[in-house]
Motif scaffolding. Structure first.
Motif, PDB file in Angstrom:
ATOM      1  N   VAL A 227       0.851  -1.192   0.000  1.00 48.98           N
ATOM      2  CA  VAL A 227       0.000   0.000   0.000  1.00 48.98           C
ATOM      3  C   VAL A 227       0.886   1.241   0.000  1.00 48.98           C
ATOM      4  O   VAL A 227       2.024   1.203   0.482  1.00 48.98           O
ATOM      5  N   PRO A 228       0.385   2.357  -0.531  1.00 50.60           N
ATOM      6  CA  PRO A 228       1.139   3.603  -0.440  1.00 50.60           C
ATOM      7  C   PRO A 228       1.272   4.049   1.015  1.00 50.60           C
ATOM      8  O   PRO A 228       0.449   3.690   1.868  1.00 50.60           O
ATOM      9  N   ALA A 229       2.285   4.838   1.293  1.00 52.30           N
ATOM     10  CA  ALA A 229       2.468   5.350   2.650  1.00 52.30           C
ATOM     11  C   ALA A 229       1.269   6.170   3.093  1.00 52.30           C
ATOM     12  O   ALA A 229       0.934   6.207   4.284  1.00 52.30           O
ATOM     13  N   LEU A 230       0.610   6.824   2.135  1.00 54.77           N
ATOM     14  CA  LEU A 230      -0.552   7.645   2.469  1.00 54.77           C
ATOM     15  C   LEU A 230      -1.697   6.814   3.046  1.00 54.77           C
ATOM     16  O   LEU A 230      -2.571   7.347   3.732  1.00 54.77           O
ATOM     17  N   ILE A 231      -1.705   5.526   2.758  1.00 52.77           N
ATOM     18  CA  ILE A 231      -2.695   4.628   3.345  1.00 52.77           C
ATOM     19  C   ILE A 231      -2.102   3.909   4.555  1.00 52.77           C
ATOM     20  O   ILE A 231      -2.768   3.722   5.573  1.00 52.77           O
ATOM     21  N   TYR A 232      -0.843   3.528   4.453  1.00 49.99           N
ATOM     22  CA  TYR A 232      -0.169   2.809   5.538  1.00 49.99           C
ATOM     23  C   TYR A 232      -0.117   3.654   6.810  1.00 49.99           C
ATOM     24  O   TYR A 232      -0.393   3.167   7.905  1.00 49.99           O
ATOM     25  N   ASP A 233       0.247   4.909   6.672  1.00 52.98           N
ATOM     26  CA  ASP A 233       0.278   5.815   7.825  1.00 52.98           C
ATOM     27  C   ASP A 233       0.084   7.233   7.317  1.00 52.98           C
ATOM     28  O   ASP A 233       1.041   7.926   6.972  1.00 52.98           O
TER      29      ASP A 233
END
Length: 260
Positions: A227-233
């Motif tokens: 997942v992109p970092a924007l979704i991960y955290d």
């Protein structure tokens, strides 16, 4: 559809991380985004959770004419973000394409087939080289976004890239512009980082985005979770920086009627 190539011939500058998270950030603002993975390593595809088994049609197939654009597009788990995945077959495309007519315009022709209104913006993740794949991306794109690592050799590599852009303009794509330079892997604890950032801004002025992307563990961890970092955290410093960069990029986009 506005096409932007994300390119830097130097590896390890955060190019694919930028492609994934910038595409996600743009989609989060409501834009319909197509990300084309043109790197044989396929890291952008992996970072968006697309398994190798699900890449039956890829950017390689598009370049050699094995399939149509619609057949290669994969819907990602990110709303409004679609992907054309990459496979290792791209490694041989540089040699195979030599035999094709208009070999530098293969990607441009494919993207021209995109249904009107299907996507607002297309990001092309280029390999870390200035070969035929990157040239195809630059010919297909209206603009270039350059991720630039804050390190000593950054300006030297940037000079070579800018020379390539000038050649592309002269021979294939006179309308190619530089959307901007994004400073990546910024470490405020390192004085050299500040010096490089200052040198780049002194050299390129307003071409350099105000937003800088910090070194951030969450940005490195996210791809392993698909997942992109924007979704991960979403709240980590890296994600917040990419959202700011997405807003900056939107402000620099030409109006749709100009890009058409």
């Amino acid at each position: 559809m506005i096409c932007i190539a994300i390119a830097n011939q130097k590896g390890g500058v955060g190019k694919t991380t930028t492609a994934i998270n910038l595409a996600t950030g743009l989609a989060a603002t409501g834009l319909r985004v197509l990300l084309v993975d043109l790197d044989p390593q396929g890291n952008a595809s992996t970072g968006l959770g697309v398994n190798h088994a699900d890449r039956s049609q890829s950017s390689y197939d598009l370049l050699v004419g094995n399939c149509a654009l619609e057949d290669a597009v994969i819907a990602t788990r990110v709303p409004k973000l679609d992907l054309v995945a990459a496979t290792q077959d791209l490694s041989g495309a540089e040699i195979e394409l030599i035999e094709y007519e208009q070999r530098t315009h293969r990607l441009e022709r494919v993207l021209a087939e995109a249904p009107a209104g299907r996507w607002d913006i297309c990001l092309i993740d280029c390999p870390p080289s200035l070969g035929l794949l990157t040239i195809n991306a630059m010919v297909a794109a209206q603009s270039l976004l350059v991720p630039l690592q804050c390190e000593f050799f950054a300006l030297e590599g940037l000079s070579q890239l800018l020379q390539t852009v000038d050649r592309i303009r002269g021979r294939f794509n006179p309308g190619l512009s530089i959307m901007g330079v994004a400073l990546t892997m910024y470490d405020r604890r390192n004085r050299l980082t500040d010096q490089v950032a200052d040198d780049v801004r002194a050299c390129l002025g307003d071409l350099v985005f105000t937003t800088v992307i910090p070194r951030n563990v969450r940005l490195s961890e996210a791809p392993s979770h698909g997942v992109p970092a924007l979704i991960y955290d979403f709240r980590c410093s890296g994600s917040e920086a990419y959202m700011r960069l997405a807003r900056e990029l939107i402000a620099r986009l030409p109006r749709q009627e100009e890009a058409a």
